[in-house]
Motif scaffolding. Structure first.
Motif, PDB file in Angstrom:
ATOM      1  N   ARG A 151      -4.896   4.404   0.398  1.00  0.00           N
ATOM      2  CA  ARG A 151      -4.657   5.011   1.230  1.00  0.00           C
ATOM      3  C   ARG A 151      -4.684   6.829   0.834  1.00  0.00           C
ATOM      4  O   ARG A 151      -4.118   7.739  -0.089  1.00  0.00           O
ATOM      5  N   ARG A 201      -7.250   6.139   5.481  1.00  0.00           N
ATOM      6  CA  ARG A 201      -7.055   4.823   4.458  1.00  0.00           C
ATOM      7  C   ARG A 201      -8.735   4.045   3.882  1.00  0.00           C
ATOM      8  O   ARG A 201      -9.458   4.316   5.154  1.00  0.00           O
ATOM      9  N   THR A 216       0.937  -1.308   0.119  1.00  0.00           N
ATOM     10  CA  THR A 216      -0.130  -0.087   0.015  1.00  0.00           C
ATOM     11  C   THR A 216       1.065   1.173   0.224  1.00  0.00           C
ATOM     12  O   THR A 216       1.969   1.353   0.074  1.00  0.00           O
ATOM     13  N   ASN A 272     -10.286   0.609   3.310  1.00  0.00           N
ATOM     14  CA  ASN A 272     -10.240  -0.516   2.886  1.00  0.00           C
ATOM     15  C   ASN A 272     -11.952  -1.577   2.282  1.00  0.00           C
ATOM     16  O   ASN A 272     -12.684  -1.174   2.129  1.00  0.00           O
ATOM     17  N   THR A 292      -6.158  -2.121  -0.428  1.00  0.00           N
ATOM     18  CA  THR A 292      -6.478  -0.732   0.401  1.00  0.00           C
ATOM     19  C   THR A 292      -6.063   0.410   0.007  1.00  0.00           C
ATOM     20  O   THR A 292      -4.673   0.583  -0.817  1.00  0.00           O
ATOM     21  N   HIS A 336       2.780   5.604   8.364  1.00  0.00           N
ATOM     22  CA  HIS A 336       1.219   6.010   8.078  1.00  0.00           C
ATOM     23  C   HIS A 336       0.457   5.266   9.123  1.00  0.00           C
ATOM     24  O   HIS A 336       1.164   4.433  10.063  1.00  0.00           O
ATOM     25  N   ILE A 372       0.137   5.787  -0.708  1.00  0.00           N
ATOM     26  CA  ILE A 372      -0.212   7.389  -0.398  1.00  0.00           C
ATOM     27  C   ILE A 372      -0.487   7.184  -1.912  1.00  0.00           C
ATOM     28  O   ILE A 372      -0.205   7.273  -2.888  1.00  0.00           O
TER      29      ILE A 372
END
Length: 253
Positions: A139, A145, A105, A147, A137, A252, A107
């Protein structure tokens, strides 16, 4: 009268077995049902535990230890053990699970993983269910985030297959507090309407350090029994030797 009693007994049995199947796939994210795509660092372990009580007197006490190993790729292995009371009857189940990440994952992009496992009656050894799920996921930032989960569940007690789904949102709104809201469920044929109706949970996690966190969660219909639930959960983490603290390593939540 006999026919009605028989149908009532069948419905109770189906509800109890669906409870077991649902709890096997539970513990995807501690006491939450919708999983994130991340896994922890190789060599790290944690013990998640929680107690849940419903307004219809159903009850569940769960312990879920897990560790991340690397036989050929990083794999998170866990064993969910659940002592539960459903419709007045007690049961004990064990659900081994293996999870691995395929796309990390980050951003602004999606990350993906997969997990699979099954559940067993601890008293008889009977295989109750099998399941497989793809968590994804996205972000939004270092503190938020989304999911998404999609998967398959086979309830062997009634030999029925279900499509499972879930969507959740996590927001770390202070350095120590995180809010989660999620909806999830299973789609398929069932004599009990609530079994295939959507389920809901929302809660707050307090995490004062890298080792320990505690969750307080309110849920509705969380195992298909159409009741309200309160859950209190804890997580104790054991980082891999020499590993950086999780928030420093990932940047994060």
């Amino acid at each position: 009268m006999g026919f009605k009693a028989g149908r009532t007994g069948l419905a109770a049995a189906c509800a109890a077995m669906t409870w077991l199947a649902a709890q096997a796939a539970h513990a995807a994210n501690g006491a939450y049902a919708v999983d994130a795509a991340d896994i922890s660092e190789v060599g790290s372990c944690k013990v998640e535990s929680w107690m849940s009580a419903a307004t219809n007197t159903d009850f569940s006490a769960v312990a879920n230890p897990s560790c991340v190993v690397d036989p050929f790729r990083p794999i998170e292995l866990s064993l969910n053990t659940n002592r539960a009371r459903s419709d007045g009857d007690w049961s004990t189940t064990a659900a081994p699970k293996a999870k691995t990440n395929f796309v990390p994952t980050a951003i602004g992009r999606w990350g993906f993983s997969a997990y699979a496992g099954g559940s067993f009656d601890a008293a008889t050894g009977e295989n109750l269910s099998a399941f497989a799920v793809i968590p994804a996921t996205f972000r939004l930032s270092e503190t938020m985030r989304i999911n998404l989960n999609g998967g398959w569940l086979w309830d062997r007690t009634v030999d029925r297959h279900y499509l499972t789904y879930g969507i959740g949102f996590d927001w770390k709104f202070t350095d120590t507090l995180q809010w989660t809201i999620e909806a999830y469920g299973q789609a398929g044929a069932s004599e009990i309407a609530s079994v295939v109706q959507p389920r809901f949970q929302s809660g707050v996690r307090y995490r004062p350090n890298e080792i320990f966190s505690i969750d307080l969660i309110y849920g509705r219909n969380i195992t298909g029994e159409n009741s309200n639930w309160i859950t209190l959960g804890t997580t104790i983490r054991f980082p891999a030797p020499g590993a950086q603290p999780e928030h420093r390593r990932t940047g994060h939540l």
